[in-house]
Enzyme design. Structure first.
Site, PDB file in Angstrom:
ATOM      1  N   GLU A 190      27.939   3.770  21.730  1.00 31.00           N
ATOM      2  CA  GLU A 190      28.323   4.857  22.623  1.00 31.00           C
ATOM      3  C   GLU A 190      27.146   5.288  23.506  1.00 31.00           C
ATOM      4  O   GLU A 190      25.986   5.014  23.178  1.00 31.00           O
ATOM      5  CB  GLU A 190      28.804   6.045  21.783  1.00 31.00           C
ATOM      6  CG  GLU A 190      30.057   5.759  20.947  1.00 31.00           C
ATOM      7  CD  GLU A 190      31.335   5.762  21.773  1.00 31.00           C
ATOM      8  OE1 GLU A 190      31.387   5.115  22.841  1.00 31.00           O
ATOM      9  OE2 GLU A 190      32.314   6.407  21.341  1.00 31.00           O
TER      10      GLU A 190
ATOM     11  N   ASN B 159      33.519   4.771  28.998  1.00 36.71           N
ATOM     12  CA  ASN B 159      32.182   5.375  29.069  1.00 36.71           C
ATOM     13  C   ASN B 159      31.083   4.312  29.050  1.00 36.71           C
ATOM     14  O   ASN B 159      29.922   4.621  28.837  1.00 36.71           O
ATOM     15  CB  ASN B 159      31.993   6.377  27.919  1.00 36.71           C
ATOM     16  CG  ASN B 159      32.072   5.705  26.548  1.00 36.71           C
ATOM     17  OD1 ASN B 159      32.108   4.475  26.447  1.00 36.71           O
ATOM     18  ND2 ASN B 159      32.096   6.490  25.487  1.00 36.71           N
TER      19      ASN B 159
END
Ligand code: F6R
Length: 241
Positions: free
Chosen positions: A143, A136
């Site tokens: 994140e 990702n």
């Protein structure tokens, strides 16, 4: 930004080891930022070979790891403490007290994050930061988000990261949901950055990081603004460039 493409993960890893070795030869007391996961394993193997061959000496170097899971005992086989000991530290000659990994079991994790950032500053900052990249686009455990976080912080892992790391654990419910991670600011403060990406499951993240907008949805995209960053890619990871 430099991009080097290699036929396979082994070659990309060896290139990273050469660059880390050169850094150590130029500055034996270098502060190295280190990563865990599959991507740096060939690099650690090559560094161990160079140490055993008498080419490299880690005795004056200092290491700071990027991250550690929260609430996982340090001796758990999936902890990053365990990983670093078994894949690298036990085979080379860092001096006692010269290797650092965040304490994901600290009672006060916010204080632990502040302590970790201060330790890096006190050591003079990171000379060379080694990174992998998440599917990702994460770096460390930063994140996808609507912002870049500067300092070390506690992160809630996304489902994509939990799925990706599931392979190391017996059951999905055993994968920790939180981690302590160096922030993007601390990574960007490193004097040089090496990012290793190998395998086709990294191709999309690599394309977004290198070719699309700088966007916290792909945290690695900020690396393009770093004055001294090298991407070491195998053909599969580079296939969407
Ligand atoms: C590990 C880390 C992560 C990994 C990334 C890729 O310390 O910070 O960002 O680099 O998740 O992991 P692998 O290499 O296992 O695909």
């Amino acid at each position: 930004m430099q991009i080097h493409r290699y036929a396979n993960a082994q070659q990309a890893g060896q290139a990273a080891a050469i660059l880390i070795g050169a850094q150590l030869l130029r500055k034996p007391d270098s502060v190295l930022g280190l990563a865990t996961g599959s991507s740096p394993v060939p690099t650690y193997q090559q560094l161990i070979r160079m140490f055993r061959g008498g080419v490299l000496n880690f005795s004056a170097a200092i290491a700071f790891n990027l991250d550690e899971y929260c609430h996982l005992p340090e001796d758990h086989p999936c902890s990053y403490h365990h990983f670093m000991r078994e894949k690298f530290f036990r085979y080379v000659n860092f001096a006692a007290g010269h290797t650092h990994i965040p304490n994901g079991n600290a009672e006060d994790l916010t204080a632990e994050c502040a302590r970790y950032d201060q330790k890096i500053i006190k050591a003079g900052g990171i000379d060379l930061q080694l990174l992998g990249i998440g599917r990702n686009g994460h770096i460390g455990f930063n994140e996808p988000s609507d912002q870049f976080v500067y300092g070390c912080h506690v992160v809630k892992l996304t489902q994509s990261t939990i799925q990706a790391n599931r392979r190391f654990f017996d059951r999905e419910e055993d994968v920790p949901r939180e981690a302590v991670s160096l922030g993007v600011g601390s990574i960007m403060n490193a004097k040089s950055v090496l990012l290793i990406a190998t395998g086709s499951d990294k191709a999309e993240a690599v394309r977004k990081a290198i070719l699309e907008d700088i966007d916290p949805c792909t945290q690695a995209s900020i690396l393009r603004t770093h004055p001294n960053v090298i991407f070491l890619l195998d053909e599969a990871a580079a296939s969407q460039l």
